[in-house]
Design a protein around this motif. Structure first.
Motif, PDB file in Angstrom:
ATOM      1  N   THR A 172       0.983   8.360  -3.717  1.00  0.00           N
ATOM      2  CA  THR A 172       1.396   7.839  -2.421  1.00  0.00           C
ATOM      3  C   THR A 172       0.698   8.631  -1.322  1.00  0.00           C
ATOM      4  O   THR A 172       0.266   9.764  -1.544  1.00  0.00           O
ATOM      5  CB  THR A 172       2.919   7.967  -2.248  1.00  0.00           C
ATOM      6  N   ASP A 246       9.049   6.854   0.237  1.00  0.00           N
ATOM      7  CA  ASP A 246       9.629   5.943   1.216  1.00  0.00           C
ATOM      8  C   ASP A 246      11.005   6.437   1.677  1.00  0.00           C
ATOM      9  O   ASP A 246      11.890   5.663   2.004  1.00  0.00           O
ATOM     10  CB  ASP A 246       9.715   4.534   0.609  1.00  0.00           C
ATOM     11  N   TYR A 286       4.008  -3.625   3.057  1.00  0.00           N
ATOM     12  CA  TYR A 286       3.426  -2.282   3.048  1.00  0.00           C
ATOM     13  C   TYR A 286       1.896  -2.361   3.091  1.00  0.00           C
ATOM     14  O   TYR A 286       1.238  -1.583   3.775  1.00  0.00           O
ATOM     15  CB  TYR A 286       3.901  -1.558   1.801  1.00  0.00           C
ATOM     16  N   ILE A 352       5.549   5.938   6.983  1.00  0.00           N
ATOM     17  CA  ILE A 352       6.684   5.863   6.069  1.00  0.00           C
ATOM     18  C   ILE A 352       7.929   5.298   6.757  1.00  0.00           C
ATOM     19  O   ILE A 352       8.564   4.377   6.229  1.00  0.00           O
ATOM     20  CB  ILE A 352       6.950   7.229   5.409  1.00  0.00           C
ATOM     21  N   SER A 355       7.312   1.472   7.316  1.00  0.00           N
ATOM     22  CA  SER A 355       7.355   0.663   6.098  1.00  0.00           C
ATOM     23  C   SER A 355       8.773   0.564   5.558  1.00  0.00           C
ATOM     24  O   SER A 355       9.183  -0.493   5.063  1.00  0.00           O
ATOM     25  CB  SER A 355       6.412   1.252   5.045  1.00  0.00           C
ATOM     26  N   HIS A 356       9.537   1.633   5.647  1.00  0.00           N
ATOM     27  CA  HIS A 356      10.923   1.593   5.171  1.00  0.00           C
ATOM     28  C   HIS A 356      11.729   0.562   5.961  1.00  0.00           C
ATOM     29  O   HIS A 356      12.471  -0.247   5.388  1.00  0.00           O
ATOM     30  CB  HIS A 356      11.563   2.978   5.299  1.00  0.00           C
ATOM     31  N   HIS A 360      13.244  -2.589   3.950  1.00  0.00           N
ATOM     32  CA  HIS A 360      14.642  -2.420   3.547  1.00  0.00           C
ATOM     33  C   HIS A 360      15.649  -2.796   4.636  1.00  0.00           C
ATOM     34  O   HIS A 360      16.832  -2.939   4.337  1.00  0.00           O
ATOM     35  CB  HIS A 360      14.894  -0.971   3.109  1.00  0.00           C
ATOM     36  N   GLU A 432       8.520  -2.091  -3.762  1.00  0.00           N
ATOM     37  CA  GLU A 432       7.869  -2.032  -2.472  1.00  0.00           C
ATOM     38  C   GLU A 432       7.646  -0.581  -2.044  1.00  0.00           C
ATOM     39  O   GLU A 432       8.379   0.331  -2.427  1.00  0.00           O
ATOM     40  CB  GLU A 432       8.714  -2.757  -1.408  1.00  0.00           C
ATOM     41  N   ASN A 433       6.634  -0.386  -1.226  1.00  0.00           N
ATOM     42  CA  ASN A 433       6.305   0.938  -0.672  1.00  0.00           C
ATOM     43  C   ASN A 433       5.997   1.964  -1.763  1.00  0.00           C
ATOM     44  O   ASN A 433       6.217   3.151  -1.590  1.00  0.00           O
ATOM     45  CB  ASN A 433       7.429   1.460   0.229  1.00  0.00           C
ATOM     46  N   HIS A 435       7.427   2.654  -4.581  1.00  0.00           N
ATOM     47  CA  HIS A 435       8.550   3.396  -5.171  1.00  0.00           C
ATOM     48  C   HIS A 435       8.544   3.222  -6.690  1.00  0.00           C
ATOM     49  O   HIS A 435       8.720   2.113  -7.195  1.00  0.00           O
ATOM     50  CB  HIS A 435       9.874   2.895  -4.600  1.00  0.00           C
TER      51      HIS A 435
END
Length: 476
Positions: A172, A246, A286, A352, A355-356, A360, A432-433, A435
């Motif tokens: 990442t 994330d 993302y 970060i 994108s979170h 989410h 996603e992101n 994870h």
């Protein structure tokens, strides 16, 4: 082969149980043996199936005292449509008559500079590579050539990708790394190598990035291949770790990526399916955030004083989405030297949280779709994130070929990419992101072929034939 069964001293029942009464075709079975109460010569074994035919087998993991087996396992292939049956293993204190060796898996000449083994398994031709650590997709460790012999088509064009690499949380932007398969080599160790079964260990160290929680971590991947069957499998063991991706905790979970290349305007696979139906979110927000950030960084980058910047720009062209996903990460890689560690940290401090929030805390969080088969290339960013599955498949609607995966642990989210623009196809155990979602210690079964029903193939991999050694019958 000694066909006079009365000339053997011992007869052992091998009890085979077939969960769910599934049809088994050339299914590999490994049976554990223990002869500590008997005197069984290591060269005396003969195996008969339920039709009284002598069948090939391979003795592995043997613990021998002198010429006598204490513990071992045997590998053999089973065709079975019964719920239960028995095979019979004959043994003696003396070696059996020597017969012509069974010709099964063949070792071929490797084609790559870092080629470790090129195998003709009877069903596949594949080449395992140790990696070159040169930072390119041509230098990844893993399977870099993969062909089903009946199809005669390599699924990894020009050796420019690999099956079996593992990635997050180690690549990442936060960690400042590109994926380990591109900046790491592995030590390749032969554990078992014979006509029916080969087992290899890949041992490596994840290169250090910016996250202190992930420094100095070692990993071992165990590969297993069998003669003349679509099955192969691998197990991932990684040093314990705990970090965040994330902003979400990650404890001993990794991203495994099986990646395929077919060249621009083509795709190895054209749809994706999860067992019983595919619940998924579509699009990769993302990727859009990263793409925007990459272009902004490059717009203001000083390429005059940083030749790596100029080379990077020349490599990606106008649209980063039309090249390999790996180019996203190359910009944030400490070892590539395109950005400094401080520049990487500054960028991720913004990317970060954004994108979170996008993934989410937006309507996307509730927008879960369901289809039997998904045409991934028609979705935004040619990407979907399927949810909670351990039996999945990517399929080619034109050829009828499919790659089927069974994971020994349920994966909470996957990332599936089938991108016609670049010809890149990905099966990844991350949400996603980036994870990671596959628990370390997991085993992945894979099978590639033209299956009448891919879900039945997955069922057999999930519920292997159970086999046990029975009591010894003394024949003389």
């Amino acid at each position: 082969m000694n066909n006079n069964k009365q000339s053997f001293k011992y007869k052992f029942q091998i009890m085979l149980n077939n969960p769910d009464h599934l049809e088994r075709k050339q299914e590999p079975v490994i049976t554990k043996l223990n002869f500590t109460d008997d005197r069984v010569h290591k060269d005396s074994l003969v195996l008969y199936d339920d039709a009284d035919n002598a069948i090939p087998f391979q003795l592995i993991d043997a613990r021998v005292e002198g010429d006598y087996i204490q513990e071992a396992s045997i590998v053999y292939l089973v065709d079975m449509d019964k719920l239960v049956t028995s095979y019979w293993l004959y043994a003696d204190e003396q070696p059996a008559a020597v017969e012509e060796a069974f010709k099964g898996i063949k070792k071929l000449e490797v084609t790559q500079g870092d080629g470790f083994r090129r195998l003709d398994t009877g069903y596949y031709i594949l080449e395992l590579c140790s990696g070159t650590a040169d930072g390119t997709s041509y230098g990844k460790w893993g399977i870099r050539y993969f062909e089903a012999k009946a199809e005669g088509k390599n699924l990894i064009k020009d050796y420019s990708n690999a099956i079996g690499g593992f990635y997050g949380p180690f690549f990442t932007p936060k960690n400042g790394l590109i994926n380990p398969p591109e900046h790491t080599t592995v030590d390749c160790i032969v554990e078992e190598e014979g006509p029916l079964y080969c087992r290899y260990l890949f041992k490596g160290t994840v290169p250090d990035g910016l996250d202190e929680n992930l420094m100095g971590k070692k990993f071992t991947i165990t590969w297993e291949f069998f003669f003349n069957t679509p099955w192969f499998r691998r197990k991932y063991d990684v040093d314990d770790f705990s970090t965040t991706v994330d902003g979400i905790p990650v404890v001993n979970k990794i991203t495994v990526g099986d990646e395929f290349e077919s060249g621009k305007g083509d795709r190895v696979f054209t749809s994706f399916a999860s067992y019983g139906g595919t619940y998924y979110r579509e699009g990769d927000l993302y990727a859009n955030i990263l793409s925007k950030g990459v272009h902004e960084l490059l717009e203001h980058a000083d390429e005059q004083n940083n030749p790596n910047i100029k080379q990077y720009k020349d490599n990606i062209g106008e649209d980063i989405n039309k090249v390999s996903w790996d180019y996203f990460w190359r910009l944030f890689c400490v070892q590539e030297g395109i950005l400094s560690a401080e520049e990487i940290k500054h960028h991720i401090s913004a990317i970060i949280p954004e994108s979170h929030t996008q993934v989410h805390q937006s309507e996307r969080n509730e927008k879960v779709l369901c289809d039997r088969f998904v045409d991934v290339n028609s979705t935004p960013e040619q990407t979907i994130f399927p949810m909670s599955a351990n039996k999945t498949a990517e399929l080619n609607g034109e050829t009828g070929y499919a790659m089927v995966w069974y994971t020994s642990n349920v994966v909470a989210r996957y990332q599936i990419v089938q991108r016609n623009d670049s010809g890149w196809v990905n099966w990844g155990t991350n949400g996603e992101n980036e994870h990671p979602e596959l628990p370390t210690g997991s085993t992945i079964y894979s099978a590639y072929g033209q299956f009448d029903n891919w879900e039945l193939q997955a069922d057999t991999m999930e519920k292997n034939i159970d086999s046990k050694q029975g009591l010894a019958v003394i024949l003389k």
